[in-house]
Scaffold this motif. Structure first.
Motif, mmCIF file in Angstrom:
data_model
loop_
_atom_site.group_PDB
_atom_site.id
_atom_site.type_symbol
_atom_site.label_atom_id
_atom_site.label_comp_id
_atom_site.label_asym_id
_atom_site.label_seq_id
_atom_site.Cartn_x
_atom_site.Cartn_y
_atom_site.Cartn_z
ATOM 1 N N HIS A 159 1.827 12.198 -9.547
ATOM 2 C CA HIS A 159 0.818 13.298 -9.134
ATOM 3 C C HIS A 159 0.931 14.289 -9.246
ATOM 4 N N GLY A 160 2.357 14.328 -8.806
ATOM 5 C CA GLY A 160 3.675 15.769 -8.386
ATOM 6 C C GLY A 160 4.266 16.040 -9.677
ATOM 7 N N VAL A 161 4.115 14.710 -10.497
ATOM 8 C CA VAL A 161 4.789 15.315 -11.548
ATOM 9 C C VAL A 161 3.663 16.021 -12.614
ATOM 10 N N THR A 162 1.954 15.094 -12.869
ATOM 11 C CA THR A 162 2.069 15.669 -13.864
ATOM 12 C C THR A 162 1.375 17.656 -13.781
ATOM 13 N N LYS A 163 1.638 17.327 -12.098
ATOM 14 C CA LYS A 163 1.202 18.669 -11.668
ATOM 15 C C LYS A 163 2.311 19.624 -12.153
ATOM 16 N N LEU A 164 3.691 19.240 -12.007
ATOM 17 C CA LEU A 164 4.530 19.986 -12.513
ATOM 18 C C LEU A 164 5.150 20.086 -13.861
ATOM 19 N N GLU A 182 0.553 -1.104 0.276
ATOM 20 C CA GLU A 182 -0.444 -0.212 -0.135
ATOM 21 C C GLU A 182 0.427 1.021 0.034
ATOM 22 N N THR A 183 2.077 1.378 1.004
ATOM 23 C CA THR A 183 2.389 2.432 1.169
ATOM 24 C C THR A 183 3.702 2.676 -0.894
ATOM 25 N N ILE A 184 3.912 1.471 -0.922
ATOM 26 C CA ILE A 184 4.724 1.541 -2.632
ATOM 27 C C ILE A 184 3.516 2.798 -3.948
ATOM 28 N N MET A 185 2.843 1.617 -3.425
ATOM 29 C CA MET A 185 1.518 2.310 -4.644
ATOM 30 C C MET A 185 0.760 3.908 -3.785
ATOM 31 N N GLN A 186 0.800 4.211 -2.976
ATOM 32 C CA GLN A 186 0.884 5.408 -2.316
ATOM 33 C C GLN A 186 1.731 6.628 -3.144
ATOM 34 N N THR A 187 2.767 5.723 -2.788
ATOM 35 C CA THR A 187 4.014 6.579 -2.669
ATOM 36 C C THR A 187 4.104 7.124 -4.453
ATOM 37 N N ASP A 188 3.529 5.945 -5.136
ATOM 38 C CA ASP A 188 4.193 6.156 -6.839
ATOM 39 C C ASP A 188 3.186 7.150 -6.991
ATOM 40 N N LEU A 189 1.549 7.176 -6.639
ATOM 41 C CA LEU A 189 1.154 7.821 -7.179
ATOM 42 C C LEU A 189 1.032 8.531 -7.211
ATOM 43 N N GLY A 190 1.340 9.416 -5.687
ATOM 44 C CA GLY A 190 2.048 10.842 -5.190
ATOM 45 C C GLY A 190 2.750 11.068 -6.376
ATOM 46 N N VAL A 191 3.798 10.902 -6.368
ATOM 47 C CA VAL A 191 4.636 11.267 -7.091
ATOM 48 C C VAL A 191 4.570 11.438 -8.372
ATOM 49 N N ALA A 204 -4.688 14.353 -13.806
ATOM 50 C CA ALA A 204 -4.647 13.481 -11.967
ATOM 51 C C ALA A 204 -6.525 13.537 -12.001
ATOM 52 N N PRO A 205 -7.132 13.268 -12.517
ATOM 53 C CA PRO A 205 -8.650 12.823 -11.942
ATOM 54 C C PRO A 205 -8.136 11.377 -12.901
ATOM 55 N N ILE A 206 -7.989 11.322 -13.700
ATOM 56 C CA ILE A 206 -7.325 9.770 -14.126
ATOM 57 C C ILE A 206 -6.651 8.866 -13.050
ATOM 58 N N ILE A 207 -5.375 9.453 -12.233
ATOM 59 C CA ILE A 207 -4.645 9.114 -10.864
ATOM 60 C C ILE A 207 -5.743 8.311 -9.625
ATOM 61 N N ASP A 208 -6.042 9.957 -9.616
ATOM 62 C CA ASP A 208 -7.506 9.811 -8.565
ATOM 63 C C ASP A 208 -7.423 8.785 -8.715
ATOM 64 N N GLU A 209 -8.714 7.812 -10.072
ATOM 65 C CA GLU A 209 -9.436 6.840 -10.476
ATOM 66 C C GLU A 209 -8.615 5.673 -9.849
ATOM 67 N N ILE A 210 -7.265 5.659 -10.748
ATOM 68 C CA ILE A 210 -6.351 4.356 -10.689
ATOM 69 C C ILE A 210 -6.039 4.597 -9.044
ATOM 70 N N ARG A 211 -6.071 5.746 -8.270
ATOM 71 C CA ARG A 211 -5.985 5.182 -6.792
ATOM 72 C C ARG A 211 -6.869 4.605 -6.293
ATOM 73 N N LEU A 212 -8.060 4.977 -6.415
ATOM 74 C CA LEU A 212 -9.045 4.359 -5.842
ATOM 75 C C LEU A 212 -9.352 3.162 -6.270
ATOM 76 N N ARG A 213 -9.256 2.527 -7.456
ATOM 77 C CA ARG A 213 -9.205 0.683 -7.617
ATOM 78 C C ARG A 213 -8.511 0.355 -6.832
ATOM 79 N N MET A 214 -6.974 0.774 -7.139
ATOM 80 C CA MET A 214 -6.123 -0.242 -6.471
ATOM 81 C C MET A 214 -6.147 0.117 -4.657
ATOM 82 N N LEU A 215 -6.627 1.032 -4.267
ATOM 83 C CA LEU A 215 -6.727 0.952 -2.601
ATOM 84 C C LEU A 215 -8.122 -0.056 -2.004
ATOM 85 N N ALA A 216 -8.956 0.112 -2.901
ATOM 86 C CA ALA A 216 -9.735 -1.331 -2.851
ATOM 87 C C ALA A 216 -9.486 -2.575 -3.200
#
Ligand SMILES: Nc1ncnc2c1ncn2[C@@H]1O[C@H](COP(=O)(O)OP(=O)(O)OP(=O)(O)O)[C@@H](O)[C@H]1O
Length: 451
Positions: free
Chosen positions: A159-164, A148-157, A178-190
């Protein structure tokens, strides 16, 4: 049971390394896009497989979301492998210990035996056979450490890169990422919550019970031994449905097994709380007693009854070559943004043009050859992707779970080629899709009577 001393320090999660990997892959892709190039789909898929968990899951998301990604990506990522080298049991044991320690139990108090050789190992979890003290043979699906930590970190990064990139290159219009990454995060967490998976299994079992379906089973969940990271289930015995010759040990007609599987799944679309959205051959078992085992309820979808009716109407209209009806059903699926007025005639005309092109490309399609060649089976894949693309041009947005539904149909299509090459899911007499049936009339329901 031999218990190894875990070398957890060796396995320490290396945040810096992951951040570097994620930044480089996202940054390189962004640079290529900025130069007007599109990263090669197959190369990207192979890179994702090497990068592990998060990327494999993103790859699977791409494969299942044709409405968002270009077709060559969707097709390349269809085969994104989720088989990994097994993790040493020492790490798995550590997770088991941590999870059961919460209830004040040691592993020895909880299990009589745990096989240190895994039955399977995928990116998120590893599966081990075990025995309870009451003699029950079970299977433990154990989340790998730090997943879970690995996924959260990768997705957080990411997200940050796309914002940059958005900030540095506003012309790139990355806003929709950004919404696509949020959607991926939701599915992965499930997928990393086995309590939710256990609930999906129970929902499915309730559906089987209510519909009197004794052909299909799902493993029993041992709730007292199930946590967010450990799912304890009864062990099913049989063969995976990947190999027809192995299946013949326990059945005489693999095509009938396929029909029963399809009937159960189609019925679940209407009658179950959620539908299994990851039912590839590896998640289906033909049991030694001839029943069919459904495994792995980590990814499920939910579809409103009206959407399913509209979807079936759309398929029927497609078979009848009635493109305006097809267009109307697409709109009925509630896929549209309410502000958009879709032009039914224009959409119908576009659909007709698209179908004619596909059919002209494949001469076999029109020459009456049975639906059993690889090329013809690929038709369905192409058609689904084209429908999504045509819909997109007309401002139609397919509901999130339509993508899961489509992906599941493509899975069926693919493994039907080996198990029942002469079967056409849409016209086989044994397959009941519930499309035209009245769901209110459950007592006289064709599907419930077949099962
Ligand atoms: N209850 C069970 N009885 C027997 N074997 C099982 C059971 N549950 C899982 N397995 C075996 O373990 C494999 C992996 O299980 P499962 O699909 O649930 O895990 P996963 O990590 O989600 O894997 P994947 O992502 O590859 O589908 C199955 O294909 C099957 O061979």
């Amino acid at each position: 049971m031999k218990i190894h001393r875990p070398h957890l320090l060796k396995h320490t999660f290396n945040v810096v390394n992951r951040v570097r990997q994620t930044v480089s892959i996202a940054g390189l892709s962004a640079l290529r896009v900025a130069k007007g190039e599109k990263p090669d789909a197959m190369l990207l898929k192979e890179t994702f497989e090497q990068l592990g968990t998060t990327y494999i899951k993103i790859g699977q998301f791409i494969a299942s979301t044709p409405s968002l990604f270009p077709r060559d990506y969707v097709q390349a990522f269809q085969s994104c492998l989720d088989q990994t080298t097994p993790l040493s049991y020492a790490y798995i044991e550590q997770v088991l210990k941590e999870e059961f320690a919460v209830n004040g139990l040691t592993l020895e108090e909880t299990f009589a035996y745990i096989d240190s050789q895994p039955l399977a190992s995928a990116s998120i979890a590893q599966v081990h056979a075990a025995r309870l003290h009451n003699g029950d043979e079970v299977v433990l699906k154990v989340q790998k450490p730090d997943v879970e930590t690995i996924m959260q970190t990768d997705l957080g990064v990411l997200h940050g890169v796309t914002k940059l990139v958005e900030l540095l290159m506003p012309s790139m219009r990355f806003a929709s990422i950004a919404p696509i990454i949020d959607e991926i995060r939701l599915r992965m967490l499930a997928e990393t919550d086995f309590i939710a998976e256990a609930q999906n299994i129970r929902d499915f079992q309730q559906f089987l019970a209510v519909s009197g379906n004794t052909r299909v089973v799902a493993p029993k969940v041992y709730e007292a031994h199930t946590t967010k990271r450990v799912l304890t289930m009864s062990r099913l015995y049989g063969v995976s449905m990947v190999d027809e010759s192995l299946m013949r040990q326990y059945c005489t007609d693999p095509a009938q097994v396929m029909a029963d599987t399809l009937n159960t799944w189609f019925a679940s679309l209407m009658l179950c709380n959620s539908f299994h959205a990851d039912l590839h051959a590896g998640n289906l078992m033909l049991l030694t007693d001839g029943r069919i085992g459904f495994l792995d309820f980590g990814i499920v979808g939910k579809l409103k009854a009206e959407s399913w009716h509209a979807c079936m109407g759309m398929m029927q209209a497609m078979q009848d070559n009635d493109y305006y009806a097809m267009a109307r059903h697409m709109i009925d699926m509630e896929m549209t943004h309410s502000s958009n007025q879709v032009d039914v005639v224009a959409l119908g005309n576009d659909l007709q043009r698209m179908m004619k092109t596909i059919m002209a490309e494949d001469k076999a399609f029109t020459s009456g050859v049975p639906f059993n060649t690889k090329e013809q089976a690929d038709e369905l894949n192409t058609m689904m992707l084209e429908i999504v693309e045509v819909g997109k041009r007309h401002g139609i947005h397919f509901p999130r779970d339509f993508a899961l539904l489509t992906k599941q149909m493509l899975y069926f299509d693919r493994f039907m080629r080996t198990l029942a090459p002469d079967m056409d899911m849409f016209s086989d007499q044994r397959v009941q899709m519930l499309g035209k049936a009245e769901i209110n009339d459950q007592e006289n329901h064709p599907i419930l009577n077949v099962l």
